[in-house]
Every structure is written in structure tokens, then in C-alpha cells.
Design a protein around this motif. Structure first.
Motif: not given
Length: 423
Positions: A237-263
Motif C-alpha cells: 500500500l505504501q508503494v501504491i500510494a507513492l506511485q499514485l502520488e507520483l502519477s498525479e504530479r506527472l500527469m499535467p506535465h508528462d502524461p505518458e510518465a504519469g500513465l506509466e506510474q499508473l500501470r
């Protein structure tokens, strides 16, 4: 006027009564496990008391005492014997918190013992027989362990002293062997009773310790499971939370990287789910023959004509590897097979255990459970590989077959099949 002290006292009294009742119920549950020992002990005391009454009557008859006196001693002895059965039966459920004397249960035995002692002592002129009935009734009270030992020593010393007096007076005049036997039984009855009760107390204490040890082991196991679940889920859960938080930060600037974190978060979810499955499997393993029987029953309940072929030594196969495989493949047949027939087998040959499940597949069914992102066959292949084995999947016409082989010399945590009860 304040009523709080009275209320507090009443509450404390109620709590104490509830605690005593709970302790009594616990004592009853514990003593059920050693019922046979209780009956051996209780019957020994009862027979000893009855023997004393019989010897008393027989001795009086042989001594030429009148019929009325003999009848009085015999009937009184039987009444005293019956009266002692009640406190003796209560002793099985005794607790250390119970009072020394409960008049409703112990009072009749004490009063009848006193009356019988007076009557028997006057008829036989034996001091020991006059004192014994009330002493025996007193031995059945709920004495504390250390006090009971001192009481029985004092009672036995008193009976021995009275026996010596009787031997010097009555027995010397009569010279009958029956009198000596009667005096001996009377002098030793309290010691025999208390030693039997002491042995019962020891067994109850041991049984209570065994039950406490079992509860402690169960508690430790639950704590271990809770710790494993906490560590497993907490990490993921800690790893998932960090990945989702990182995806949220990346999505506005780098959608592809954000999607990679979601995957990556989705992969972490699958890993957490698989880890939870593995953890649950460790605590619910059953013998593999039972696993196969359960699988057949489940398939039949779903309307599938199922059968199984099981090796006689199947219980020695590695349950940690094959148990989850049996459950997973059975689930796959139910979800994706859609056919009418299924056959399961677990056999040993050429140094390997071979598990096979075959089923006919409906034309519209999805045969491979791994489709759609499920764990499916990938998880089965991973389990087989971890055990040093392999997975083979075959489809021929409308028949779908899964074969899993693992080495027979794999270090196994196989669950032994339960032995049949002898009676």
C-alpha cells in the motif's frame, strides 16, 4: 443522599458473581476432557464408603447384635452414603473462588453424618465409627489446597487415636477380626478420599494448563498472521500510494510518465493480491486427497460430471505447491470452461508428481484463465517453477488440459491425512 457507593458496591458484587459463574463454566468445560478419570476417582470413594457400611452391618450381625440395631446402622449408613454423593458430585465443578461450605449442598451430608455417627457409635460402642461419618462429610467441603492437607492429617490422627482406644476396650472384649477390619476402614477412609480428590485437582490443573497453552499458541499464531498481513499490505500500500502520488504530479506535465506510474501501481496491486493469496494458502492447507475430493464436489455442484484419480500416497505430495494449483484450476474450469465433463488426477511416476485436469470446453468459453489480466495460468506456472516443476497446457478439439509436474523429492510440507477414529 448519594447512592453512588451502594451502586458501586452492587456493581462490584455483580461483576464478582459473573466472574465466579464464568470460572465455573470454564471448569466444567475443562473437566469434560477428563471425564473417565473423574468417574474412576469418584467410584473408588463411593465404593469405599459403601464397603464400610456393609462391613459395619456384617460385623454387627456376626457379633449377635439385635436386629433393630443392625437395621438402624444399615439404613442410617445407606442414608449417609447417599448424602455424601451430592457434595462429591459438586466437587467436580469446584473452583478456588467458591465458598468453603454451601449449606444447600453440604448441609444434609454433615447433619446426616452427625446423626449416623451418634447412632452407630452408640450401637457398636466404637468411637471411630461415631466420629467417621461427620469427618468424611467434612472432607468433601471446598477446602483450600494447603488447608485440606492439614485437616486430613488432623482427622486421620484423631481417628487413629480413637482406633487405639477402641482396640484397647471393645476389640479386646470381642476379639473379632471383623471389628479390626471395620476400624481399619474407618481410620483410612478420609485419607483415601482426600488423596483421590488431590489427584483430581492435579489432573484439572494439568488440563487447565494444557488449555491455556493451546489458547496461547492460537493467540501467537493470530499475532503472527496479523503481523504478516500488516507487513505485506503495509509495504504494497505504501508503494501504491507513492506511485499514485507520483502519477498525479506527472500527469499535467508528462502524461505518458504519469500513465506509466499508473500501470506500475496496477502491477503493485496484482502483487499485493497474489501475496495475500500466498499468505492465506499457508494457513489453510489441507491434505491433497481432500483437496481433490473438494474440487470434485464443487464441480459436481455446478452441474459438471466430474471424477478424480488419486494416487494412494497422494498425501505425501507437496501440498504447498499443488494445493493452490488444484484450487486455481478448479476455479478456471468453473469460470471459463462451460463444459459438461471434467477429470482430475494426481499420480506419481518416474520421480515426479503429475497433476492433470481435463475438461470439455464450450465453443463460446474462454479457456485460458490468464486472459483479461487475471492471475490464471501465469500464477500456476510460477508456482510450478518455484517447486522445480513445469506447466503444460494443451487444447485438442474441445478438450482443454492442464498438466503440472513437480519433483517427488521436493522438500514437502504435505499435510498428513487425518487418521480414522477407532471408536
Amino acid at each position: 443522599m448519594s447512592i453512588q457507593p451502594d451502586y458501586a458496591a452492587a456493581s462490584a458484587g455483580a461483576a464478582s458473581a459473573a466472574s465466579a459463574a464464568a470460572e465455573a463454566r470454564s471448569a466444567v468445560r475443562l473437566t469434560r476432557n477428563i471425564t473417565a478419570t473423574w468417574w474412576y476417582m469418584a467410584v473408588a470413594i463411593v465404593v469405599f464408603e459403601l464397603m464400610l457400611v456393609v462391613v459395619s452391618v456384617e460385623t454387627l450381625v456376626r457379633s449377635g447384635v439385635g436386629t433393630a440395631e443392625v437395621a438402624a446402622v444399615g439404613v442410617g449408613g445407606l442414608l449417609w452414603w447417599l448424602a455424601t454423593l451430592v457434595p462429591l458430585a459438586d466437587y467436580r465443578r469446584r473452583t478456588d473462588a467458591a465458598p468453603l461450605l454451601v449449606w444447600r449442598r453440604h448441609g444434609p451430608a454433615l447433619l446426616i453424618g452427625l446423626a449416623y455417627g451418634l447412632a452407630a457409635g452408640l450401637v457398636t460402642d466404637l468411637w471411630v465409627l461415631g466420629a467417621l461419618p461427620v469427618i468424611q462429610a467434612a472432607m468433601l467441603l471446598n477446602w483450600p489446597p494447603g488447608v485440606r492437607f492439614r485437616v486430613v492429617l488432623a482427622a486421620t490422627a484423631l481417628l487413629v487415636a480413637l482406633s487405639l482406644i477402641d482396640s484397647a476396650v471393645v476389640l479386646e472384649e470381642t476379639g473379632g477380626a471383623g471389628w479390626a477390619q471395620l476400624v481399619f476402614l474407618a481410620a483410612t477412609l478420609p485419607a483415601v478420599t482426600v488423596s483421590s480428590l488431590w489427584w483430581w485437582d492435579v489432573l484439572v490443573a494439568l488440563d487447565r494448563a494444557r488449555a491455556s497453552e493451546a489458547r496461547l499458541a492460537a493467540t501467537q499464531e493470530r499475532l503472527r498472521v496479523a503481523t504478516d498481513v500488516h507487513d505485506l499490505q503495509g509495504h504494497h500500500l505504501q508503494v501504491i500510494a507513492l506511485q499514485l502520488e507520483l502519477s498525479e504530479r506527472l500527469m499535467p506535465h508528462d502524461p505518458e510518465a504519469g500513465l506509466e506510474q499508473l500501470r506500475a501501481a496496477r502491477v503493485s496491486v496484482d502483487a499485493a493480491r497474489q501475496g495475500t493469496r500466498d499468505l492465506a494458502t499457508r494457513f489453510r492447507s489441507v491434505p491433497l486427497p481432500d483437496e481433490l475430493a473438494n474440487a470434485v464436489d464443487l464441480l459436481r455442484a455446478a452441474g459438471t460430471d466430474a471424477a478424480a484419480t488419486v494416487d494412494p500416497d497422494a498425501a505425501s505430495a507437496p501440498a504447498s505447491a499443488l494445493g493452490p494449483v488444484i484450487r486455481e484450476t478448479t476455479t478456471n474450469v468453473l469460470r471459463h470452461g462451460g463444459g459438461r465433463r471434467a477429470h482430475l488426477s494426481l499420480t506419481r511416476a518416474d520421480g515426479v508428481w503429475r497433476y492433470e485436469i481435463s475438461n470439455d470446453v464450450a465453443a463460446t468459453a474462454t479457456a485460458v484463465a490468464g486472459d483479461g489480466g487475471g492471475a490464471g495460468l501465469d500464477g500456476i506456472a510460477r508456482r510450478a517453477a518455484e517447486a522445480g516443476g513445469r506447466l503444460d497446457v494443451r487444447r485438442w478439439d474441445e478438450t482443454f488440459t492442464v498438466v503440472v509436474t513437480v519433483p517427488a523429492d521436493t522438500e514437502s510440507d504435505a499435510v498428513p491425512a487425518p487418521a480414522d477414529d477407532a471408536g
